[in-house]
Design a protein around this motif. Structure first.
Motif, PDB file in Angstrom:
ATOM      1  N   ARG A  90       3.573   3.669 -11.693  1.00  0.00           N
ATOM      2  CA  ARG A  90       3.925   4.730 -10.742  1.00  0.00           C
ATOM      3  C   ARG A  90       3.671   6.100 -11.372  1.00  0.00           C
ATOM      4  O   ARG A  90       4.062   6.363 -12.508  1.00  0.00           O
ATOM      5  N   VAL A 109      -1.461   5.006  -8.181  1.00  0.00           N
ATOM      6  CA  VAL A 109      -0.895   4.546  -9.451  1.00  0.00           C
ATOM      7  C   VAL A 109      -1.961   4.424 -10.537  1.00  0.00           C
ATOM      8  O   VAL A 109      -3.161   4.398 -10.256  1.00  0.00           O
ATOM      9  N   TRP A 141       2.114   7.169  -5.658  1.00  0.00           N
ATOM     10  CA  TRP A 141       1.677   5.805  -5.380  1.00  0.00           C
ATOM     11  C   TRP A 141       0.165   5.662  -5.494  1.00  0.00           C
ATOM     12  O   TRP A 141      -0.370   4.578  -5.228  1.00  0.00           O
TER      13      TRP A 141
END
Length: 511
Positions: A79, A66, A64
């Motif tokens: 992701r 990202v 996460w």
């Protein structure tokens, strides 16, 4: 109503090493009346019987953290675009490498507050259930206004996800879309700290890799001494310190275990401002920035982290959480106690599993241990010793566990030397850019000829004579022959250059 954590009650003699053998307790009691001590145990002191050194890492990235598809409006999070591992995989490896607690710290970006709230947090809850042996805190790598990154550690509770969302959405400098450059000011950071101060339970903020953007020794980049002082003045129970040993320590290790001659420990790529023994220059230089902060009497602690994004075995520059660096907190194994004692500075740090326990006790001379406890004349890491007169001898008792077990590299490194460092506390500096404390010195270097060894345990006793000034002591140790940690060359094998550091114990004069 705002909840403040209770002030630390000093360890009494029988609880300094509650998890160790009776013979070791006797050493630290120094002949004190254990029965009388036991009769004086308060509820808080009874709690300390369950405290032990718990290894952790407060700077770990998951999938996460990202990447961003900037072809869409607003940008779409990708992701695994930066760090690649699920939260649960990090936790499993943290468990494998001996961590008791850890924290996922994904960094932000446009509307990342929603990514944390809606996607990352549910995965953290699953990871907590899957790996219950490791306490898993919630927070983020805060994109600090007008500075580099920081840990933002949220107290565990039913509302923790909303608490982080509120802070990230309001103050994280990269969260707005379109970008709002007006957020990237120190005034915003001060506003954020004042906002956090009003919370029922206080978060913790710790500056990450503070000198990674420096251009030379003492030539600061994004993080400056002025900022640290301003943050700590604004919220001393929230802005509590900095990474002493940054992550990315495997940057010189290739997938096959060979060394990359271009790799820099910590990813401190500027050859004029490298790490020193794997530690940031702000920590590693005796009499430097850290000692300048301590010389003001500030509670400014250091930690050590992995900053794990991609493991070196997968072509990255990182160790798994706990594989190389550990931050040890003396606490009971629950979320509140770990966070409370991290805040209090009951912390030491180590690389390469050089040590796994470090108990330090100061006691002012002239009184029985029991009387000294009652008068505040003993102290351990993170605490303050009250000197009973204008001039006092102070006994330093050190107990270190140098484990026989192999570390993650298969080595069994030995402590070759322990340094006792001491500096004066002279109050707040006039020049807030000050980054030196000329009073700080190594007052004694101990080798195996100076200590007693019993199996895995090393014990050192030393007396500081005629202490008559407000001051502090701290410890460090190494497996090397270096008198001071040398600047780390590119391509260095991190496993050959290991150090541990304690946080300070302060001494308050009766003058």
């Amino acid at each position: 109503m705002k909840t403040r954590f209770k002030k630390a009650i000093p360890f009494i003699a029988t609880t300094v090493l509650a998890t160790t053998a009776l013979t070791t307790q006797t050493l630290f009691n120094e002949g004190g009346n254990q029965k009388a001590d036991a009769q004086l145990l308060s509820k808080e002191e009874v709690k300390k019987n369950g405290a032990s050194w718990l290894a952790g890492d407060h700077h770990v990235h998951s999938e996460w953290s990202v990447g961003w598809d900037n072809s869409t409006n607003p940008p779409t999070p990708i992701r695994g675009g930066d760090a690649i591992y699920p939260i649960s995989k990090n936790a499993e490896n943290g468990k494998k490498y001996g961590l008791d607690w850890m924290m996922t710290t994904d960094h932000g970006g446009p509307n990342h507050s929603k990514v944390n709230l809606e996607q990352a947090y549910p995965e953290l809850l699953k990871s907590r259930a899957a790996v219950p042996e490791v306490l898993q805190f919630y927070g983020m790598e805060f994109d600090t206004p007008a500075a580099d990154h920081s840990t933002l550690m949220i107290p565990k509770g039913e509302n923790e996800s909303q608490v982080l969302y509120d802070i990230e959405s309001k103050f994280n400098k990269r969260d707005p879309f379109p970008n709002d450059g007006s957020r990237d000011t120190e005034a915003t950071m001060i506003e954020a700290l004042n906002y956090m101060k009003q919370m029922d339970e206080l978060p913790i903020s710790i500056a990450h890799h503070p000198s990674r953007s420096a251009t030379g020794i003492g030539k600061w980049g994004q993080d400056t001494p002025q900022e640290f002082r301003n943050w700590n003045d604004t919220a001393p129970d929230i802005s509590i310190g900095m990474e002493g040993a940054p992550g990315h320590q495997a940057a010189a290790i290739n997938r096959d275990g060979s060394l990359n001659p271009k790799g820099s420990r910590g990813s401190y790529g500027n050859a004029n401002a490298p790490t020193m023994g794997g530690y940031d220059q702000m920590t590693a230089i005796v009499g430097g920035l850290w000692d300048s902060m301590l010389g003001e009497g500030r509670h400014w602690w250091i930690t050590a982290t992995s900053d794990s994004h991609v493991n070196w075995r997968d072509g990255g520059s990182d160790f798994w959480p706990g594989e190389y660096s550990k931050t040890y907190v003396k606490a009971e194994k629950n979320y509140k106690d770990v966070m409370e004692n991290l805040r209090k500075g009951k912390v030491f740090v180590t690389t390469g599993d050089l040590i796994s326990e470090l108990d330090v006790k100061l006691q002012a001379g002239g009184k029985s241990p029991l009387h000294a406890e009652a008068k505040g004349n003993t102290a351990t890491i993170g605490e303050t010793l009250t000197l009973p007169g204008k001039k006092s001898d102070v006994t330093v008792t050190i107990r270190i566990k140098d484990p026989n077990a192999a570390n993650a590299n298969g080595d069994k490194p030995n402590v070759k030397r322990v340094d006792l460092i001491m500096g004066e506390v002279n109050g707040k500096v006039e020049d807030r850019s000050t980054a030196s404390n000329p009073t700080t010195k190594v007052v004694k270097r101990f080798t195996e000829n100076d200590w007693k060894q019993d199996g895995e345990y090393i014990t050192i006793t030393y007396t500081l004579k005629d202490v008559d000034k407000d001051s502090y002591i701290r410890l460090r140790g190494t497996n090397t022959d270096q008198l001071e940690p040398a600047q780390d060359p590119k391509g260095e094998n991190p496993w050959n250059d290991l150090w541990f550091y304690s946080n300070p114990i302060f001494m308050k004069s009766d003058k």
